[in-house]
Design a protein around this motif. Structure first.
Motif, PDB file in Angstrom:
ATOM      1  N   ASP A   1     172.070  25.183  25.244  1.00 46.23           N
ATOM      2  CA  ASP A   1     172.368  23.761  25.444  1.00 46.23           C
ATOM      3  C   ASP A   1     171.859  23.283  26.807  1.00 46.23           C
ATOM      4  O   ASP A   1     172.575  22.614  27.556  1.00 46.23           O
ATOM      5  CB  ASP A   1     173.876  23.516  25.318  1.00 46.23           C
ATOM      6  N   GLY A   2     170.615  23.651  27.098  1.00 40.58           N
ATOM      7  CA  GLY A   2     170.018  23.263  28.380  1.00 40.58           C
ATOM      8  C   GLY A   2     168.642  22.670  28.201  1.00 40.58           C
ATOM      9  O   GLY A   2     167.842  23.138  27.389  1.00 40.58           O
ATOM     10  N   HIS A   3     168.343  21.625  28.958  1.00 40.78           N
ATOM     11  CA  HIS A   3     167.053  20.952  28.868  1.00 40.78           C
ATOM     12  C   HIS A   3     165.946  21.824  29.473  1.00 40.78           C
ATOM     13  O   HIS A   3     166.200  22.653  30.356  1.00 40.78           O
ATOM     14  CB  HIS A   3     167.106  19.609  29.594  1.00 40.78           C
ATOM     15  N   ILE A   4     164.720  21.605  29.013  1.00 35.52           N
ATOM     16  CA  ILE A   4     163.599  22.452  29.420  1.00 35.52           C
ATOM     17  C   ILE A   4     162.430  21.592  29.897  1.00 35.52           C
ATOM     18  O   ILE A   4     162.083  20.597  29.253  1.00 35.52           O
ATOM     19  CB  ILE A   4     163.133  23.347  28.252  1.00 35.52           C
ATOM     20  N   LEU A   5     161.834  21.999  31.003  1.00 36.93           N
ATOM     21  CA  LEU A   5     160.627  21.365  31.532  1.00 36.93           C
ATOM     22  C   LEU A   5     159.460  22.325  31.325  1.00 36.93           C
ATOM     23  O   LEU A   5     159.497  23.463  31.789  1.00 36.93           O
ATOM     24  CB  LEU A   5     160.803  21.051  33.018  1.00 36.93           C
ATOM     25  N   ILE A   6     158.434  21.867  30.600  1.00 36.67           N
ATOM     26  CA  ILE A   6     157.289  22.710  30.260  1.00 36.67           C
ATOM     27  C   ILE A   6     156.066  22.201  31.020  1.00 36.67           C
ATOM     28  O   ILE A   6     155.693  21.039  30.888  1.00 36.67           O
ATOM     29  CB  ILE A   6     156.998  22.695  28.749  1.00 36.67           C
ATOM     30  N   GLU A   7     155.457  23.089  31.802  1.00 34.54           N
ATOM     31  CA  GLU A   7     154.304  22.701  32.615  1.00 34.54           C
ATOM     32  C   GLU A   7     153.079  23.496  32.172  1.00 34.54           C
ATOM     33  O   GLU A   7     153.129  24.712  32.004  1.00 34.54           O
ATOM     34  CB  GLU A   7     154.597  22.963  34.090  1.00 34.54           C
ATOM     35  N   GLY A   8     151.993  22.807  31.971  1.00 38.03           N
ATOM     36  CA  GLY A   8     150.753  23.466  31.567  1.00 38.03           C
ATOM     37  C   GLY A   8     149.662  22.441  31.366  1.00 38.03           C
ATOM     38  O   GLY A   8     149.932  21.255  31.145  1.00 38.03           O
ATOM     39  N   ILE A   9     148.419  22.885  31.451  1.00 38.91           N
ATOM     40  CA  ILE A   9     147.307  21.964  31.296  1.00 38.91           C
ATOM     41  C   ILE A   9     147.249  21.471  29.846  1.00 38.91           C
ATOM     42  O   ILE A   9     147.804  22.098  28.951  1.00 38.91           O
ATOM     43  CB  ILE A   9     145.964  22.611  31.703  1.00 38.91           C
ATOM     44  N   PRO A  10     146.569  20.354  29.585  1.00 38.03           N
ATOM     45  CA  PRO A  10     146.483  19.843  28.213  1.00 38.03           C
ATOM     46  C   PRO A  10     145.803  20.848  27.276  1.00 38.03           C
ATOM     47  O   PRO A  10     144.929  21.609  27.682  1.00 38.03           O
ATOM     48  CB  PRO A  10     145.616  18.576  28.368  1.00 38.03           C
ATOM     49  N   GLY A  11     146.238  20.844  26.007  1.00 41.57           N
ATOM     50  CA  GLY A  11     145.598  21.668  24.989  1.00 41.57           C
ATOM     51  C   GLY A  11     146.216  23.022  24.754  1.00 41.57           C
ATOM     52  O   GLY A  11     145.678  23.824  23.993  1.00 41.57           O
ATOM     53  N   LEU A  12     147.366  23.323  25.376  1.00 45.88           N
ATOM     54  CA  LEU A  12     147.987  24.640  25.225  1.00 45.88           C
ATOM     55  C   LEU A  12     149.131  24.630  24.226  1.00 45.88           C
ATOM     56  O   LEU A  12     149.969  25.524  24.235  1.00 45.88           O
ATOM     57  CB  LEU A  12     148.476  25.144  26.584  1.00 45.88           C
ATOM     58  N   ALA A  13     149.196  23.618  23.379  1.00 47.02           N
ATOM     59  CA  ALA A  13     150.166  23.523  22.272  1.00 47.02           C
ATOM     60  C   ALA A  13     151.596  23.267  22.741  1.00 47.02           C
ATOM     61  O   ALA A  13     152.546  23.593  22.020  1.00 47.02           O
ATOM     62  CB  ALA A  13     150.131  24.783  21.394  1.00 47.02           C
ATOM     63  N   LYS A  14     151.774  22.664  23.911  1.00 43.81           N
ATOM     64  CA  LYS A  14     153.127  22.362  24.379  1.00 43.81           C
ATOM     65  C   LYS A  14     153.807  21.373  23.427  1.00 43.81           C
ATOM     66  O   LYS A  14     154.897  21.630  22.920  1.00 43.81           O
ATOM     67  CB  LYS A  14     153.079  21.779  25.797  1.00 43.81           C
ATOM     68  N   THR A  15     153.138  20.256  23.194  1.00 45.68           N
ATOM     69  CA  THR A  15     153.697  19.231  22.310  1.00 45.68           C
ATOM     70  C   THR A  15     153.821  19.753  20.888  1.00 45.68           C
ATOM     71  O   THR A  15     154.838  19.540  20.217  1.00 45.68           O
ATOM     72  CB  THR A  15     152.814  17.972  22.337  1.00 45.68           C
ATOM     73  N   THR A  16     152.810  20.459  20.419  1.00 49.35           N
ATOM     74  CA  THR A  16     152.822  20.992  19.053  1.00 49.35           C
ATOM     75  C   THR A  16     153.957  21.986  18.862  1.00 49.35           C
ATOM     76  O   THR A  16     154.616  22.003  17.816  1.00 49.35           O
ATOM     77  CB  THR A  16     151.477  21.678  18.731  1.00 49.35           C
ATOM     78  N   ALA A  17     154.210  22.819  19.863  1.00 53.08           N
ATOM     79  CA  ALA A  17     155.283  23.811  19.757  1.00 53.08           C
ATOM     80  C   ALA A  17     156.643  23.122  19.622  1.00 53.08           C
ATOM     81  O   ALA A  17     157.457  23.504  18.781  1.00 53.08           O
ATOM     82  CB  ALA A  17     155.271  24.735  20.967  1.00 53.08           C
ATOM     83  N   VAL A  18     156.890  22.115  20.449  1.00 54.24           N
ATOM     84  CA  VAL A  18     158.163  21.404  20.384  1.00 54.24           C
ATOM     85  C   VAL A  18     158.319  20.712  19.033  1.00 54.24           C
ATOM     86  O   VAL A  18     159.372  20.767  18.390  1.00 54.24           O
ATOM     87  CB  VAL A  18     158.268  20.382  21.533  1.00 54.24           C
ATOM     88  N   LYS A  19     157.247  20.048  18.579  1.00 54.87           N
ATOM     89  CA  LYS A  19     157.292  19.353  17.289  1.00 54.87           C
ATOM     90  C   LYS A  19     157.528  20.346  16.149  1.00 54.87           C
ATOM     91  O   LYS A  19     158.292  20.076  15.212  1.00 54.87           O
ATOM     92  CB  LYS A  19     155.970  18.611  17.068  1.00 54.87           C
ATOM     93  N   THR A  20     156.898  21.509  16.202  1.00 52.11           N
ATOM     94  CA  THR A  20     157.048  22.508  15.146  1.00 52.11           C
ATOM     95  C   THR A  20     158.459  23.069  15.113  1.00 52.11           C
ATOM     96  O   THR A  20     159.039  23.260  14.033  1.00 52.11           O
ATOM     97  CB  THR A  20     156.033  23.648  15.337  1.00 52.11           C
ATOM     98  N   VAL A  21     159.044  23.341  16.279  1.00 51.90           N
ATOM     99  CA  VAL A  21     160.430  23.820  16.329  1.00 51.90           C
ATOM    100  C   VAL A  21     161.365  22.780  15.714  1.00 51.90           C
ATOM    101  O   VAL A  21     162.279  23.115  14.944  1.00 51.90           O
ATOM    102  CB  VAL A  21     160.843  24.145  17.778  1.00 51.90           C
ATOM    103  N   SER A  22     161.126  21.510  16.023  1.00 50.88           N
ATOM    104  CA  SER A  22     161.972  20.453  15.457  1.00 50.88           C
ATOM    105  C   SER A  22     161.800  20.362  13.943  1.00 50.88           C
ATOM    106  O   SER A  22     162.767  20.102  13.219  1.00 50.88           O
ATOM    107  CB  SER A  22     161.663  19.109  16.108  1.00 50.88           C
ATOM    108  N   ASP A  23     160.569  20.567  13.456  1.00 54.39           N
ATOM    109  CA  ASP A  23     160.321  20.526  12.012  1.00 54.39           C
ATOM    110  C   ASP A  23     161.055  21.651  11.284  1.00 54.39           C
ATOM    111  O   ASP A  23     161.384  21.519  10.104  1.00 54.39           O
ATOM    112  CB  ASP A  23     158.823  20.630  11.719  1.00 54.39           C
ATOM    113  N   ALA A  24     161.295  22.768  11.977  1.00 52.67           N
ATOM    114  CA  ALA A  24     161.956  23.918  11.364  1.00 52.67           C
ATOM    115  C   ALA A  24     163.477  23.803  11.410  1.00 52.67           C
ATOM    116  O   ALA A  24     164.187  24.714  11.000  1.00 52.67           O
ATOM    117  CB  ALA A  24     161.506  25.205  12.054  1.00 52.67           C
TER     118      ALA A  24
END
Length: 332
Positions: free
Chosen positions: A47-70
């Motif tokens: 139950d803790g918020h997460i800050l994800i840092e990384g250059i564009p194109g490393l699937a940060k947004t896709t990973a979060v969206k995929t976890v939510s889809d599951a």
């Protein structure tokens, strides 16, 4: 009511199978990045918020969206921009002349999972509105306070390279993040698999396999994971070493840290160490659990451990100092 490790073990085994199914669904889309996926699940259960840092194109947004889809849950992706307004995030009051009254139109923040994309591009007023949501699990619209759904989790991304048009996140807000992840490049084999999967228009579909109620039960189970007093002492020693390094034989760091970690770091270390043990299939915490997840908690850095100009002059990062602390503080 407390339970023994033996009594808790069967429940952990059942819930581990549920998480395995979740990982399998996420793995249909995300290749590699097991570190990021594990930490996303950790934040969800702790139950803790997460800050994800990384250059564009490393699937940060896709990973979060995929976890939510599951997960059978509400999800909203917010693209943070300099012209974003608090009302775009939390909602606003609308006047209905036919009824001579104001009604509340809620914003996208009223979802279980919030992806705050490029969070450091939003201005101060938006950050303030988000801070209330993150800390209090509520927002204020007009003169009324509205509770947010449970579970509620903010997963924010930021680009460490491009700084034009960005706003530094307030210290108080960054400290509300439980974990800060640094996402790196995939290896060659992973990159080849990404190419094979994604170099066409037909992408795999993800099935929702987990419910918010199951997540809540996992949280209750993780809360009951046993934390030995010696491990508690170890957590406190690690945090105090950021404040009084000389006491822990870290004399050379005396002038390298301006401000040490706050008590919130101790709380988060204990919480995520329990979840780390839970994800490992154990009903008790080991010092290695603390060492494994500790850097991600203390890395909400510059903020939990503020390095001095002298450290910067020596080209030392907060990561370097944290690693030295974990290497030096005695393990029970």
């Amino acid at each position: 009511m407390s339970v023994t490790a033996e009594e808790l073990a069967p429940e952990i085994e059942v819930q581990s199978q549920q998480l395995k199914r979740l990982r399998e669904e996420v793995g249909k889309v995300i290749v590699g990045q097991s570190y990021m996926i594990d930490r996303l699940l950790m934040g969800l259960i702790a139950d803790g918020h997460i800050l994800i840092e990384g250059i564009p194109g490393l699937a940060k947004t896709t990973a979060v969206k995929t976890v939510s889809d599951a997960i059978h849950t509400g999800f909203a992706r917010l693209q943070f921009t300099p012209d974003l307004l608090p009302a775009d995030l939390i909602g606003t009051e609308i006047y209905r002349p036919q009824h001579h009254e104001f009604v509340v139109k809620t914003g996208p923040i009223f979802n279980n999972l919030i992806l705050a994309d490029e969070i450091n591009r939003a201005p101060a007023k938006v950050q303030s509105a988000l801070l209330e949501a993150m800390q209090e699990r509520q927002v204020t619209i007009g003169d009324k306070t509205h509770g947010l759904p449970d579970p509620f989790l903010v997963l924010a991304t930021q680009n460490p390279i491009e700084q034009e048009g960005t706003y530094p996140l307030p210290e108080a807000q960054v400290d509300r993040f439980m974990l800060k992840l640094r996402v790196g490049y995939p290896n060659k084999e992973e990159e080849k698999e990404i190419l094979r999967r994604m170099a066409n228009r037909h992408h795999p579909e993800v099935e929702a396999v987990l419910t918010p109620e199951e997540i809540k039960r996992m949280r209750e189970t993780a809360d009951q994971v046993y934390l030995d007093p010696k491990v508690e002492d170890y957590i406190v020693d690690v945090v105090f070493a950021t404040r009084e390094p000389a006491v822990y034989k870290l004399d050379k760091m005396e002038n390298l840290i301006d401000y040490g970690a706050s008590p919130r770091a101790s709380i988060y270390l204990a919480q995520v160490a329990k979840v780390q043990a839970f994800l490992s299939g154990r009903a008790y915490v080991t010092p290695q659990d603390v060492k494994t997840i500790g850097p991600d908690v203390l890395r909400v850095l510059r903020h939990r451990v503020l390095v001095s100009y002298e450290a910067e002059a020596q080209d030392l990062t907060s990561d370097d100092l944290i690693q030295e602390i974990f290497n030096t503080v005695d393990v029970p």
